[in-house]
Design an enzyme around this catalytic site. Structure first.
Site: not given
Ligand code: GDD
Length: 280
Positions: A13-14, A35-36, A38, A80, A82, A104, A108, A134, A139
């Site tokens: 768990d992160l 890759l984990a 939210q 990302s 984003e 988010y 990142k 991607h 998805r």
């Protein structure tokens, strides 16, 4: 054999440093792909603190586990597009400044810089892949591409007549996840750690994705089946993203195989067969 039968899962768990340390100890990895997160942008406004814990600080926890247990392992951080948010230049490359537009995206940016910081502070092989959107049939249904392919498949099978989206004008540089995962792996096979943008270099609006998806089922009057609602609009939108993956192409030799139309077709057709299978 299903992929789940070929791998061994170790819980972690992160939010829990000890679980990450013990996962690294147990697996004794040569390569680690973080890759984990939210990862749903819309949820990051309703859960900004939790998003920061996972998407930002979670990266530090993971890096700490690697530094303490297996500092020679190669580490990949999923950064990302984003992070570019309200873009400062077009197309976006490794040198484009960041201007994130969501909790988010802000998280990142932290994850991106802490990865670079561990590389510079501890000489770790830590790289950051700045991946543009991607997609694939795997998805989650909350993301716009799969929401569209799933609902178009349902309309094709006469299970419903319409569905509701948010902003149809947003533009994204969409590629196929399989191609992008290959790029992640390539980054860790290099002699030196570095950061790379991975993108197709072309973008399409949500509306174009919808049109293309309806084309797959032979429907041109898509407007009759799609409604919009403010429920799916965001407090601050990322209007336009398009990436420049020249560095990845030149240094890694990366070359994507699946184009936009093939991706849309693959997703709609997979959803049609999945719905048929589930109705049996
Ligand atoms: N999810 C969703 N649902 N998005 C919609 C909808 C809808 O009903 N209608 C319009 N959109 C628009 C969003 O406003 C956004 O501009 C665009 O569709 C894409 O939204 P998402 O598919 O949710 O993805 P994203 O671009 O916000 O983020 C994804 O890609 C990033 C870049 O790789 C996520 O996978 C992120 O985790 C990832 O970092």
């Amino acid at each position: 054999m299903h992929i789940q039968d070929k791998i061994q899962l170790i819980p972690g768990d992160l939010l829990d440093q000890q679980s990450l340390t013990s996962a690294v100890t147990q697996s004794d990895p040569d390569e680690i792909y973080n890759l984990a997160a939210q990862s749903f942008v819309a949820t990051s406004w309703s859960q900004p603190v939790l998003t920061g814990e996972f998407t930002a600080l979670g990266v530090t926890r993971m890096l700490e586990a690697v530094r303490q247990i297996k500092p020679k392992a190669k580490f990949y951080q999923a950064s990302s597009s984003e992070m570019f948010g309200k873009v400062h230049e077009t197309p976006q490359s490794e040198t484009t400044p960041f201007h994130p537009r969501s909790p988010y995206g802000v998280g990142k940016v932290y994850g991106h810089w802490i990865t670079i910081n561990y590389r510079e502070s501890y000489d770790m092989f830590a790289v950051s892949g700045i991946l543009f959107n991607h997609e694939s049939p795997r998805r989650g249904l909350e993301f716009v591409t799969r929401k569209i392919s799933h609902n178009v498949a349902k309309i094709h099978l006469k299970l419903q007549d319409s569905f509701i989206l948010g902003n149809l004008e947003a533009k994204r540089d969409w590629g196929f996840s399989g191609d992008y995962v290959e790029a992640m792996w390539m980054m860790l096979q290099q002699d030196k750690p570095d950061d790379y943008v991975i993108a197709m270099g072309e973008n399409h609006s949500v509306k174009e994705f919808v049109k293309e998806a309806f084309k797959v089922i032979g429907v041109s009057s898509w407007e009759e089946h799609v409604k919009t609602s403010s429920e799916f609009m965001r407090p601050a939108e990322v209007d336009f993203l398009i990436g420049d993956a020249t560095k990845a192409k030149e240094v890694l030799g990366w070359k994507p195989k699946v184009d936009f139309k093939t991706l849309v077709k693959m997703m709609v057709e997979e959803d049609i067969s999945l719905l048929k299978k589930n109705s049996k």
